[in-house]
Design an enzyme around this catalytic site. Structure first.
Site, PDB file in Angstrom:
ATOM      1  N   GLU A 180      -0.466  11.723   0.266  1.00  0.00           N
ATOM      2  CA  GLU A 180      -0.783  12.414   1.530  1.00  0.00           C
ATOM      3  C   GLU A 180       0.225  12.064   2.617  1.00  0.00           C
ATOM      4  O   GLU A 180       0.658  12.930   3.384  1.00  0.00           O
ATOM      5  CB  GLU A 180      -2.214  12.071   1.963  1.00  0.00           C
ATOM      6  CG  GLU A 180      -3.244  12.708   1.033  1.00  0.00           C
ATOM      7  CD  GLU A 180      -4.656  12.233   1.298  1.00  0.00           C
ATOM      8  OE1 GLU A 180      -4.891  11.007   1.285  1.00  0.00           O
ATOM      9  OE2 GLU A 180      -5.538  13.081   1.526  1.00  0.00           O
ATOM     10  N   GLY A 227      -3.688   8.436  -0.774  1.00  0.00           N
ATOM     11  CA  GLY A 227      -3.120   8.391   0.579  1.00  0.00           C
ATOM     12  C   GLY A 227      -1.605   8.308   0.559  1.00  0.00           C
ATOM     13  O   GLY A 227      -0.947   8.747   1.506  1.00  0.00           O
ATOM     14  N   GLU A 259      -8.437  10.383  -6.027  1.00  0.00           N
ATOM     15  CA  GLU A 259      -9.644   9.915  -5.320  1.00  0.00           C
ATOM     16  C   GLU A 259     -10.927  10.252  -6.059  1.00  0.00           C
ATOM     17  O   GLU A 259     -11.908   9.505  -6.007  1.00  0.00           O
ATOM     18  CB  GLU A 259      -9.697  10.532  -3.910  1.00  0.00           C
ATOM     19  CG  GLU A 259      -8.658   9.992  -2.943  1.00  0.00           C
ATOM     20  CD  GLU A 259      -7.355  10.758  -2.946  1.00  0.00           C
ATOM     21  OE1 GLU A 259      -7.071  11.485  -3.922  1.00  0.00           O
ATOM     22  OE2 GLU A 259      -6.609  10.614  -1.972  1.00  0.00           O
ATOM     23  N   ALA A 286      -4.576   4.573  -0.378  1.00  0.00           N
ATOM     24  CA  ALA A 286      -5.235   3.716   0.606  1.00  0.00           C
ATOM     25  C   ALA A 286      -5.715   2.467  -0.119  1.00  0.00           C
ATOM     26  O   ALA A 286      -5.938   2.484  -1.335  1.00  0.00           O
ATOM     27  CB  ALA A 286      -6.400   4.470   1.230  1.00  0.00           C
TER      28      ALA A 286
HETATM   29  N1  CO8 Z   1      -5.561  -0.321  -3.322  1.00  0.00           N
HETATM   30  C1  CO8 Z   1      -5.558  -1.659  -3.456  1.00  0.00           C
HETATM   31  N2  CO8 Z   1      -4.869  -2.313  -4.407  1.00  0.00           N
HETATM   32  C2  CO8 Z   1      -4.137  -1.579  -5.261  1.00  0.00           C
HETATM   33  C3  CO8 Z   1      -4.102  -0.180  -5.189  1.00  0.00           C
HETATM   34  C4  CO8 Z   1      -4.846   0.455  -4.164  1.00  0.00           C
HETATM   35  N3  CO8 Z   1      -4.836   1.799  -3.973  1.00  0.00           N
HETATM   36  N4  CO8 Z   1      -3.306   0.283  -6.195  1.00  0.00           N
HETATM   37  C5  CO8 Z   1      -2.857  -0.797  -6.854  1.00  0.00           C
HETATM   38  N5  CO8 Z   1      -3.364  -1.927  -6.290  1.00  0.00           N
HETATM   39  C6  CO8 Z   1      -3.143  -3.306  -6.714  1.00  0.00           C
HETATM   40  C7  CO8 Z   1      -3.913  -3.636  -7.983  1.00  0.00           C
HETATM   41  O1  CO8 Z   1      -5.253  -3.958  -7.690  1.00  0.00           O
HETATM   42  C8  CO8 Z   1      -3.118  -4.804  -8.523  1.00  0.00           C
HETATM   43  O2  CO8 Z   1      -3.494  -5.967  -7.799  1.00  0.00           O
HETATM   44  P1  CO8 Z   1      -3.794  -7.339  -8.580  1.00  0.00           P
HETATM   45  O3  CO8 Z   1      -2.482  -7.672  -9.257  1.00  0.00           O
HETATM   46  O4  CO8 Z   1      -4.174  -8.285  -7.492  1.00  0.00           O
HETATM   47  O5  CO8 Z   1      -4.865  -7.047  -9.564  1.00  0.00           O
HETATM   48  C9  CO8 Z   1      -1.690  -4.469  -8.126  1.00  0.00           C
HETATM   49  O6  CO8 Z   1      -1.790  -3.506  -7.078  1.00  0.00           O
HETATM   50  C10 CO8 Z   1      -0.894  -3.851  -9.259  1.00  0.00           C
HETATM   51  O7  CO8 Z   1      -1.628  -2.732  -9.746  1.00  0.00           O
HETATM   52  P2  CO8 Z   1      -1.949  -2.504 -11.314  1.00  0.00           P
HETATM   53  O8  CO8 Z   1      -2.054  -3.823 -12.015  1.00  0.00           O
HETATM   54  O9  CO8 Z   1      -3.130  -1.593 -11.390  1.00  0.00           O
HETATM   55  O10 CO8 Z   1      -0.605  -1.777 -11.756  1.00  0.00           O
HETATM   56  P3  CO8 Z   1      -0.415  -0.752 -12.968  1.00  0.00           P
HETATM   57  O11 CO8 Z   1       1.063  -0.549 -13.078  1.00  0.00           O
HETATM   58  O12 CO8 Z   1      -1.165  -1.209 -14.163  1.00  0.00           O
HETATM   59  O13 CO8 Z   1      -1.118   0.621 -12.477  1.00  0.00           O
HETATM   60  C11 CO8 Z   1      -1.589   2.384 -10.887  1.00  0.00           C
HETATM   61  C12 CO8 Z   1      -0.562   1.329 -11.406  1.00  0.00           C
HETATM   62  C13 CO8 Z   1      -1.794   3.460 -11.936  1.00  0.00           C
HETATM   63  C14 CO8 Z   1      -0.966   2.987  -9.635  1.00  0.00           C
HETATM   64  C15 CO8 Z   1      -2.923   1.692 -10.566  1.00  0.00           C
HETATM   65  O14 CO8 Z   1      -2.660   0.546  -9.753  1.00  0.00           O
HETATM   66  C16 CO8 Z   1      -3.894   2.559  -9.844  1.00  0.00           C
HETATM   67  O15 CO8 Z   1      -4.520   3.406 -10.433  1.00  0.00           O
HETATM   68  N6  CO8 Z   1      -4.067   2.342  -8.491  1.00  0.00           N
HETATM   69  C17 CO8 Z   1      -5.019   3.044  -7.703  1.00  0.00           C
HETATM   70  C18 CO8 Z   1      -4.588   4.477  -7.429  1.00  0.00           C
HETATM   71  C19 CO8 Z   1      -5.625   5.205  -6.606  1.00  0.00           C
HETATM   72  O16 CO8 Z   1      -6.741   5.406  -7.021  1.00  0.00           O
HETATM   73  N7  CO8 Z   1      -5.233   5.615  -5.370  1.00  0.00           N
HETATM   74  C20 CO8 Z   1      -6.094   6.342  -4.504  1.00  0.00           C
HETATM   75  C21 CO8 Z   1      -6.787   5.404  -3.572  1.00  0.00           C
HETATM   76  S1  CO8 Z   1      -7.993   6.220  -2.578  1.00  0.00           S
HETATM   77  C22 CO8 Z   1      -7.102   6.948  -1.339  1.00  0.00           C
HETATM   78  O17 CO8 Z   1      -5.908   6.857  -1.267  1.00  0.00           O
HETATM   79  C23 CO8 Z   1      -7.903   7.691  -0.369  1.00  0.00           C
HETATM   80  C24 CO8 Z   1      -7.055   8.240   0.755  1.00  0.00           C
HETATM   81  C25 CO8 Z   1      -7.950   8.838   1.771  1.00  0.00           C
HETATM   82  C26 CO8 Z   1      -7.417   8.691   3.149  1.00  0.00           C
HETATM   83  C27 CO8 Z   1      -7.168   7.301   3.504  1.00  0.00           C
HETATM   84  C28 CO8 Z   1      -7.743   6.924   4.751  1.00  0.00           C
HETATM   85  C29 CO8 Z   1      -7.379   5.531   5.177  1.00  0.00           C
END
Ligand code: CO8
Length: 258
Positions: free
Chosen positions: A112, A109, A132, A66
């Site tokens: 999921e 998400g 999460e 998400a």
């Molecule tokens: N949300 C928003 N932006 C994101 C997300 C995300 N989940 N994941 C990546 N991005 C963005 C980054 O902020 C970055 O943006 P910018 O270039 O503007 O800084 C861009 O995508 C590229 O990401 P990275 O530079 O971080 O890329 P890496 O290759 O270094 O890392 C990862 C990749 C490991 C996937 C890393 O991006 C990461 O850890 N992302 C977050 C993963 C995460 O925590 N996901 C869970 C989110 S919470 C959730 O899903 C809850 C669900 C519950 C139900 C939902 C109801 C709506």
């Protein structure tokens, strides 16, 4: 279908493909993307020329979860009044088979949504996780339940409590995905699978999906009863006559569409 900004749609014969397309955010699932996904799923589900839907992302990410930027300012009880997870359920409302073709990250998400699909195909680059907990929350779109059903309590608990990712080989070993394919072949294989399903009886496919999904919600006895009702009702279809006649006449069945 031209009014989508965050998804792309394609047709390959009876197979429909929906590609999540928000590369700058690794397909993070924001409200707009989920609204567009729900609309595309409903449109393909209503289209009799579509047999199955493939849902995919990019080489790098199916979806990295998400949208954390969009979620960060949300607070309770606002989150209670405006249930931002509700539109996600559109995936579950689709009657036709939905195949998730996962390459790269399927996190939070994203994992999921993949698990809401009926069949998961993984590229050898796929990485699954429920991270999460590292954000101070827990899975909110069914992850704690569907992951546990798929891979068992101990491994699900380890993933949900630590946020660690599993690679494609581990995901296949523990039953999260149907099979792993080389990344370069992922889409061809997913589309071929959707087309293969398209050659079968549409009512039988829809009822078989309903029966398998019921096993997640009903006690065994109720589930078997439902299966029996669905099974018996298929004897009212022309496809059952055709399928069995074709077997007896040693020819390929020609099922009707729709
Ligand atoms: N949300 C928003 N932006 C994101 C997300 C995300 N989940 N994941 C990546 N991005 C963005 C980054 O902020 C970055 O943006 P910018 O270039 O503007 O800084 C861009 O995508 C590229 O990401 P990275 O530079 O971080 O890329 P890496 O290759 O270094 O890392 C990862 C990749 C490991 C996937 C890393 O991006 C990461 O850890 N992302 C977050 C993963 C995460 O925590 N996901 C869970 C989110 S919470 C959730 O899903 C809850 C669900 C519950 C139900 C939902 C109801 C709506």
């Amino acid at each position: 279908m031209a009014d989508y900004e965050m998804i792309l749609t394609e047709r390959h014969g009876a197979a429909a493909v929906i590609r999540l397309n928000r590369p700058q955010a690794l397909n993070a699932l924001c409200d707009q993307l989920m609204d567009e996904l729900a609309r595309a799923l409903r449109a393909f589900d209503a289209d009799d020329s579509v047999s199955a839907i493939v849902l995919t992302g990019s080489d790098k990410a199916f979806a990295a979860g998400a949208d954390i930027r969009e979620m960060q300012p949300r607070s309770w009880p606002g989150t209670h009044r405006h249930d931002f997870i509700a539109p996600w359920e559109a995936v579950l409302g689709v009657q036709k088979p939905v195949i998730a073709a996962v390459a790269g990250f399927a996190l939070g998400g994203g994992c999921e949504v993949a698990m809401m699909c009926d069949i998961l195909l993984a590229a050898d680059t796929a990485k699954f996780g429920q991270p999460e907990i590292k954000l101070g929350i827990l899975p909110g779109a069914g992850g704690s339940q569907r992951l546990t059903h798929a891979i068992g309590k101990s491994k699900a608990m380890e993933m949900v409590l630590t946020g660690r990712m599993m690679d494609a080989a581990e995901a296949e070993r523990c039953g999260l995905v149907a099979r792993v394919v080389p990344a370069a072949e992922l889409m061809d294989q997913a589309v071929a699978l959707a087309q293969k399903i398209g050659e079968l009886s549409a009512p039988a496919v829809a009822m078989a999906k309903e029966a398998v999904n019921a096993s997640f919600e009903l006690p065994l006895r109720e589930g078997v009863r439902l299966e029996r009702r669905l099974f018996l009702s298929l004897f009212g279809t022309e496809d059952q006559k055709e399928g069995m006649a074709a077997f007896n006449e040693k020819r390929k069945p020609l099922f009707r569409r729709g």
